[in-house]
Structure formats: structure tokens, C-alpha cells
Scaffold this motif. Structure first.
Motif, PDB file in Angstrom:
ATOM      1  N   TYR A 163      20.413  29.826 -37.390  1.00 16.30           N
ATOM      2  CA  TYR A 163      21.205  29.835 -36.159  1.00 16.30           C
ATOM      3  C   TYR A 163      21.285  28.431 -35.562  1.00 16.30           C
ATOM      4  O   TYR A 163      22.266  28.085 -34.893  1.00 16.30           O
ATOM      5  CB  TYR A 163      20.576  30.812 -35.163  1.00 16.30           C
ATOM      6  CG  TYR A 163      21.333  30.993 -33.873  1.00 16.30           C
ATOM      7  CD1 TYR A 163      22.354  31.932 -33.765  1.00 16.30           C
ATOM      8  CD2 TYR A 163      21.028  30.221 -32.757  1.00 16.30           C
ATOM      9  CE1 TYR A 163      23.049  32.099 -32.579  1.00 16.30           C
ATOM     10  CE2 TYR A 163      21.714  30.371 -31.556  1.00 16.30           C
ATOM     11  CZ  TYR A 163      22.732  31.314 -31.480  1.00 16.30           C
ATOM     12  OH  TYR A 163      23.424  31.472 -30.302  1.00 16.30           O
ATOM     13  N   TYR A 164      20.256  27.628 -35.809  1.00 15.51           N
ATOM     14  CA  TYR A 164      20.184  26.296 -35.233  1.00 15.51           C
ATOM     15  C   TYR A 164      20.567  25.203 -36.230  1.00 15.51           C
ATOM     16  O   TYR A 164      20.206  24.041 -36.057  1.00 15.51           O
ATOM     17  CB  TYR A 164      18.776  26.042 -34.683  1.00 15.51           C
ATOM     18  CG  TYR A 164      18.411  27.022 -33.598  1.00 15.51           C
ATOM     19  CD1 TYR A 164      18.932  26.878 -32.315  1.00 15.51           C
ATOM     20  CD2 TYR A 164      17.600  28.122 -33.858  1.00 15.51           C
ATOM     21  CE1 TYR A 164      18.635  27.793 -31.320  1.00 15.51           C
ATOM     22  CE2 TYR A 164      17.295  29.041 -32.866  1.00 15.51           C
ATOM     23  CZ  TYR A 164      17.820  28.877 -31.601  1.00 15.51           C
ATOM     24  OH  TYR A 164      17.530  29.793 -30.614  1.00 15.51           O
ATOM     25  N   GLY A 165      21.328  25.582 -37.259  1.00 15.58           N
ATOM     26  CA  GLY A 165      21.785  24.608 -38.240  1.00 15.58           C
ATOM     27  C   GLY A 165      22.675  23.533 -37.636  1.00 15.58           C
ATOM     28  O   GLY A 165      22.740  22.411 -38.130  1.00 15.58           O
ATOM     29  N   GLY A 166      23.369  23.876 -36.532  1.00 10.27           N
ATOM     30  CA  GLY A 166      24.258  22.919 -35.884  1.00 10.27           C
ATOM     31  C   GLY A 166      23.536  21.762 -35.223  1.00 10.27           C
ATOM     32  O   GLY A 166      24.186  20.801 -34.774  1.00 10.27           O
ATOM     33  N   LEU A 167      22.201  21.824 -35.152  1.00  9.24           N
ATOM     34  CA  LEU A 167      21.431  20.737 -34.532  1.00  9.24           C
ATOM     35  C   LEU A 167      21.079  19.634 -35.520  1.00  9.24           C
ATOM     36  O   LEU A 167      20.593  18.587 -35.117  1.00  9.24           O
ATOM     37  CB  LEU A 167      20.145  21.299 -33.917  1.00  9.24           C
ATOM     38  CG  LEU A 167      20.308  22.333 -32.798  1.00  9.24           C
ATOM     39  CD1 LEU A 167      18.942  22.849 -32.366  1.00  9.24           C
ATOM     40  CD2 LEU A 167      21.055  21.737 -31.609  1.00  9.24           C
ATOM     41  N   ASN A 168      21.336  19.865 -36.800  1.00  4.63           N
ATOM     42  CA  ASN A 168      20.985  18.875 -37.823  1.00  4.63           C
ATOM     43  C   ASN A 168      21.742  17.571 -37.586  1.00  4.63           C
ATOM     44  O   ASN A 168      22.959  17.558 -37.363  1.00  4.63           O
ATOM     45  CB  ASN A 168      21.313  19.411 -39.213  1.00  4.63           C
ATOM     46  CG  ASN A 168      20.430  20.590 -39.597  1.00  4.63           C
ATOM     47  OD1 ASN A 168      19.328  20.735 -39.082  1.00  4.63           O
ATOM     48  ND2 ASN A 168      20.924  21.434 -40.491  1.00  4.63           N
ATOM     49  N   GLY A 169      21.015  16.464 -37.649  1.00  3.91           N
ATOM     50  CA  GLY A 169      21.626  15.159 -37.480  1.00  3.91           C
ATOM     51  C   GLY A 169      21.877  14.760 -36.046  1.00  3.91           C
ATOM     52  O   GLY A 169      22.444  13.691 -35.795  1.00  3.91           O
ATOM     53  N   LEU A 170      21.470  15.599 -35.091  1.00  2.00           N
ATOM     54  CA  LEU A 170      21.670  15.300 -33.681  1.00  2.00           C
ATOM     55  C   LEU A 170      20.327  15.022 -33.007  1.00  2.00           C
ATOM     56  O   LEU A 170      19.280  15.364 -33.541  1.00  2.00           O
ATOM     57  CB  LEU A 170      22.372  16.461 -32.973  1.00  2.00           C
ATOM     58  CG  LEU A 170      23.717  16.896 -33.545  1.00  2.00           C
ATOM     59  CD1 LEU A 170      24.253  18.097 -32.770  1.00  2.00           C
ATOM     60  CD2 LEU A 170      24.723  15.752 -33.519  1.00  2.00           C
ATOM     61  N   ARG A 171      20.393  14.405 -31.836  1.00  5.09           N
ATOM     62  CA  ARG A 171      19.173  14.168 -31.080  1.00  5.09           C
ATOM     63  C   ARG A 171      19.364  14.560 -29.618  1.00  5.09           C
ATOM     64  O   ARG A 171      20.484  14.555 -29.094  1.00  5.09           O
ATOM     65  CB  ARG A 171      18.725  12.706 -31.180  1.00  5.09           C
ATOM     66  CG  ARG A 171      19.709  11.701 -30.660  1.00  5.09           C
ATOM     67  CD  ARG A 171      19.276  10.266 -30.987  1.00  5.09           C
ATOM     68  NE  ARG A 171      20.273   9.291 -30.578  1.00  5.09           N
ATOM     69  CZ  ARG A 171      20.312   8.724 -29.378  1.00  5.09           C
ATOM     70  NH1 ARG A 171      19.358   9.030 -28.480  1.00  5.09           N
ATOM     71  NH2 ARG A 171      21.240   7.862 -29.056  1.00  5.09           N
ATOM     72  N   PHE A 172      18.264  14.879 -28.993  1.00  8.13           N
ATOM     73  CA  PHE A 172      18.244  15.313 -27.595  1.00  8.13           C
ATOM     74  C   PHE A 172      18.146  14.098 -26.689  1.00  8.13           C
ATOM     75  O   PHE A 172      17.293  13.227 -26.888  1.00  8.13           O
ATOM     76  CB  PHE A 172      17.049  16.253 -27.380  1.00  8.13           C
ATOM     77  CG  PHE A 172      16.818  16.674 -25.964  1.00  8.13           C
ATOM     78  CD1 PHE A 172      17.298  17.893 -25.505  1.00  8.13           C
ATOM     79  CD2 PHE A 172      16.102  15.875 -25.080  1.00  8.13           C
ATOM     80  CE1 PHE A 172      17.069  18.296 -24.197  1.00  8.13           C
ATOM     81  CE2 PHE A 172      15.869  16.269 -23.777  1.00  8.13           C
ATOM     82  CZ  PHE A 172      16.360  17.481 -23.335  1.00  8.13           C
ATOM     83  N   VAL A 173      19.019  14.030 -25.670  1.00 11.36           N
ATOM     84  CA  VAL A 173      18.936  12.956 -24.668  1.00 11.36           C
ATOM     85  C   VAL A 173      19.184  13.561 -23.300  1.00 11.36           C
ATOM     86  O   VAL A 173      19.816  14.618 -23.167  1.00 11.36           O
ATOM     87  CB  VAL A 173      19.956  11.823 -24.933  1.00 11.36           C
ATOM     88  CG1 VAL A 173      19.685  11.136 -26.258  1.00 11.36           C
ATOM     89  CG2 VAL A 173      21.390  12.347 -24.870  1.00 11.36           C
ATOM     90  N   TRP A 174      18.699  12.891 -22.273  1.00  8.06           N
ATOM     91  CA  TRP A 174      18.964  13.323 -20.903  1.00  8.06           C
ATOM     92  C   TRP A 174      20.313  12.784 -20.461  1.00  8.06           C
ATOM     93  O   TRP A 174      20.651  11.622 -20.713  1.00  8.06           O
ATOM     94  CB  TRP A 174      17.859  12.834 -19.957  1.00  8.06           C
ATOM     95  CG  TRP A 174      16.531  13.424 -20.280  1.00  8.06           C
ATOM     96  CD1 TRP A 174      15.481  12.806 -20.895  1.00  8.06           C
ATOM     97  CD2 TRP A 174      16.113  14.764 -20.023  1.00  8.06           C
ATOM     98  NE1 TRP A 174      14.431  13.666 -21.035  1.00  8.06           N
ATOM     99  CE2 TRP A 174      14.785  14.882 -20.511  1.00  8.06           C
ATOM    100  CE3 TRP A 174      16.707  15.873 -19.433  1.00  8.06           C
ATOM    101  CZ2 TRP A 174      14.057  16.061 -20.428  1.00  8.06           C
ATOM    102  CZ3 TRP A 174      15.986  17.052 -19.350  1.00  8.06           C
ATOM    103  CH2 TRP A 174      14.677  17.141 -19.840  1.00  8.06           C
TER     104      TRP A 174
END
Length: 419
Positions: free
Chosen positions: A355-366
């Protein structure tokens, strides 16, 4: 190979491996005995609150830092008792909620936001995760379980393993407090479902706050004792009747007078009320409690102007410094949280569920952008349009909900009487 086996292999080849793995985890009853949706089954015990002393604190710290067989049971019981203090709990929550209410986004290497990926984390379980992680700064390591999925393979919650059921130094989750053996969560099959936030031997800021909170509890308890003893003046009854029957009657009458304020006496008998103590007990106890609250606020927030009821009409410079000190801690909390999410959480989500495959290659920022109210935004749009800038009116209409119709603008001519 039979036809059934051949068909099964072909079907499995069409399904993503991560989805197969998660579905197997959901259907695996051997780990939970078919009784729980948690990865491990803990033996819970009823909570029992008792009075804590400085000696309890020393013993709890000694057991928690034991090099051979550390135990967090007594430290957990101590912290539960300390967090009954409303000021301490609320001051910690002030720091936690400032982070929880901060905007965030998921971005690619170019810094562009992926809105679909951002929405994946705008869920109750993610706020639970951040809350547990931030509390690790105050109570020591937190072991967070990411296991329970719904039918869409989305995480339903981030569950916290009780402190007394953990042994961070050995990397074990204990079935019951004080056990020497348990389930390893830093390696093996359970590693993907459990995330530790905080260092193994860190006891959290609450350990440093313990003497202050215990002193405050003592002050409040002494104040209650004082009220019970001296809050209501004593009643003195004098009589020259020496019989036991009359003495018993007068005693019963005196006790009833506490609520009724009525008494019947005879002959030379008289009733006298004691005087209240002349000392200002309110000032004695209240000032001590206020000083302790101020010290607690300074340790947690770095200042006490935003947490205590006092006159904060100081100079602009002093108020600005206090605001900056508080913001420094807030920014530190955000850096701490972003590091945990990017380094520890992101890759686990991909292992737990497709379900969280769309997070690959991304990073969390504020997200540091500021939201403007509709009035301010439209005023800026008018100013920029007048200055000759090109405005995306469709985006403005989307953000404000105000329909905008762009009319073709023509320069006025002299015959219009406008020049």
C-alpha cells in the motif's frame, strides 16, 4: 508438477511479492495463537498507584541501568505516577502537539511535492507514531508496533509496547514484566514490525524532573494536611457536669455542629470556637509550588512565560528571547522526528505493505510555507495583478473557493472621458 501446483505458481507470479508477504503475515495465526491482531501477546497486569519517594526513584534508576539484567518495571511505575501531575503532563504535551500540528509533505529529489504520497501519511496511525516517538525524549526508548492492517493493507494503528514489557538493551519484548527472556525485535522476523525510538540506555528527561515533581507532591500533600487540621476552627465545650452521659451528649453535639452549627447547652456550660492560625499558609505552599512549576517549565520548554500564570509584560527583548528559546526546542523536535521517519520508518512501510509503494524514492520534509486567510491572499493577488504579474486565477479560485472570472482588459480611450 500437478495442474494445481502449476496454476498456483502462475497466479503467484502475477502478485507483487510485498503483497504476498503481507497477506501471509495477516493470515499467520501461529504467532498470535489466533487471539490477537498484535505480533506478540503480552500478559497485562492491573495498575496499582502507590506513593513514590526519592528512594523509589534511586531504586528504579539502579534497576533500569543494571548491566546484567536491566528492568524498566519500577521506572515505568514511577513515571506513571509522576505524569499524574497536570502541569508536567501538559507542558510535555505542549511540545508534542506543536510538532503534531506542523505541516509536512513528501518530496522527490528535486524537492517537488508528491501530493498522493503526502496523503498516505495523513492518517491516524501516523499521528500516533509521531506522538509515541516524541514522548521518547521524556520517558526513554519507545518500542512502536506497526502490524495491524485493514483489508486494503493500510496500517490501522501504531501501537506502543508498554515500557515495563521492553528491554531495549537486550532488544527484547517481554511477555511479562521482569522476565529475562522474550521476543527479539531488533532482528529476525519481527524486526520489520517494530521500531525503537530512543537510545537503549536513555532514561528520558522525566528522570531529571523526578525530584522536582516529588517535592511538589509533598508540598500539595502538606497543604491538604494543613487544611484538614486547621481549615476549620476547633470547637471547645466546657461543662461542670462530670457524668459520662452528659459528656457523651456534648461530644455528639459538638461533632454534629460541624455541619449543623446548632447546639443546646445548660447551666454553666459554654461553647468556644478556636482561632485560625495567623500564618499565611496559602503563601507558604503556593509560592513553593509556583517555583517548582517554573523549574519544570524551564527544563521542558526552556522558559516559563508560556506555561505559567504570571505577568509576562516584560521588555520586547526578553519576550523575544523566550520565544526563540521555545522555537529552538520546537525546531530540534522537528529535526529529530524527520530523521526517524526518513531513516527508520520509510523502508519499513515498504516491507510491511505494498500500500505504501508510492513512498519509494521520496523523503519526508516539514512544509514551512505559511497559510494566508482568503482576504489577505486576495489582497496580494490584486496587488500583484496591478503590478503587472501574471496570476494563475484557477489556482487562486481553488485555494479560496471564490469563483474568479477574468475579463479582457482594454485601455480607455480619450472619448471615454477617462483621460
Amino acid at each position: 508438477m500437478s495442474f494445481k501446483d502449476n496454476l498456483q505458481n502462475r497466479l503467484l507470479g502475477w502478485i507483487p511479492e510485498s503483497k504476498i508477504r503481507v497477506q501471509m503475515a495477516k493470515n499467520d495465526q501461529s504467532r498470535t495463537g489466533g487471539k490477537s491482531k498484535n505480533a506478540v501477546e503480552l500478559k497485562r497486569e492491573p495498575k496499582a498507584f502507590t506513593v513514590k519517594t526519592l528512594q523509589d526513584w534511586k531504586n528504579a534508576v539502579a534497576l533500569a541501568t543494571d548491566t546484567e539484567n536491566p528492568s524498566l518495571l519500577f521506572l515505568a511505575q514511577l513515571y506513571e505516577n509522576l505524569l499524574l501531575d497536570a502541569h508536567t503532563f501538559n507542558t510535555i504535551e505542549t511540545r508534542v502537539y506543536r510538532v503534531l500540528r506542523s505541516k509536512f509533505k513528501m518530496v522527490n529529489e528535486s524537492g517537488e511535492e508528491n501530493e498522493d504520497a503526502t496523503r498516505l501519511l495523513q492518517a491516524p496511525w501516523f499521528e500516533q507514531f509521531m506522538r509515541h516517538a516524541l514522548w521518547s525524549k521524556f520517558t526513554g526508548p519507545k518500542i512502536i508496533e506497526l502490524f495491524e492492517l485493514d483489508d486494503e493493507l493500510e496500517l490501522m494503528r501504531a501501537a506502543l509496547i508498554p515500557m515495563e514489557h521492553t528491554n531495549p538493551i537486550k532488544g527484547l519484548i517481554l511477555q511479562e514484566p521482569g522476565a529475562e527472556d522474550g521476543w527479539p525485535y531488533k532482528e529476525g522476523q519481527l524486526a520489520r514490525y517494530y521500531l525503537q525510538v530512543g537510545h537503549d540506555r536513555d532514561l528520558g528527561l522525566l528522570s531529571q524532573l523526578t525530584p522536582l515533581i516529588l517535592a511538589k507532591k509533598l508540598a500539595m500533600g502538606s497543604w491538604l494536611d494543613y487544611i484538614e487540621k486547621y481549615g476549620i476552627p476547633g470547637v471547645w465545650i466546657t461543662t461542670d457536669n462530670m457524668t459520662e452521659a452528659r459528656t457523651a451528649e456534648l461530644l455528639e453535639m459538638g461533632l454534629n455542629m460541624i455541619s449543623n452549627h446548632v447546639g443546646v447547652i445548660k447551666g454553666n456550660e459554654k461553647i468556644e470556637l478556636g482561632e485560625l492560625p495567623k500564618t499565611d499558609a496559602h503563601k507558604t505552599f503556593q509560592e513553593l509550588i509556583s517555583v517548582i512549576n517554573s523549574e519544570i517549565s524551564k527544563l521542558i520548554l526552556g522558559q516559563d512565560a508560556t506555561s505559567d500564570q504570571k505577568d509576562v509584560t516584560g521588555t520586547y527583548g526578553s519576550l523575544k528571547v523566550m520565544a526563540e528559546v521555545s522555537n529552538d526546542r520546537h525546531e530540534s523536535d522537528k529535526v529529530f522526528m524527520a530523521g526517524i521517519i526518513n531513516k527508520e520508518l520509510m523502508h519499513r512501510l515498504g516491507e510491511i505493505s505494498s500500500y505504501y509503494g508510492g513512498l519509494n524514492g521520496l523523503r519526508f520534509v516539514w512544509d514551512e510555507s505559511e497559510d494566508m486567510d482568503n482576504g489577505t491572499l486576495l489582497d496580494k493577488v490584486v496587488a500583484l495583478t496591478t503590478a503587472g504579474y501574471t496570476i494563475d486565477f484557477g489556482e487562486i479560485a481553488k485555494r479560496t473557493g471564490v469563483p474568479i472570472t477574468c475579463l479582457l482588459y482594454t485601455s480607455p480611450s480619450p472619448r471615454d472621458g477617462l483621460l
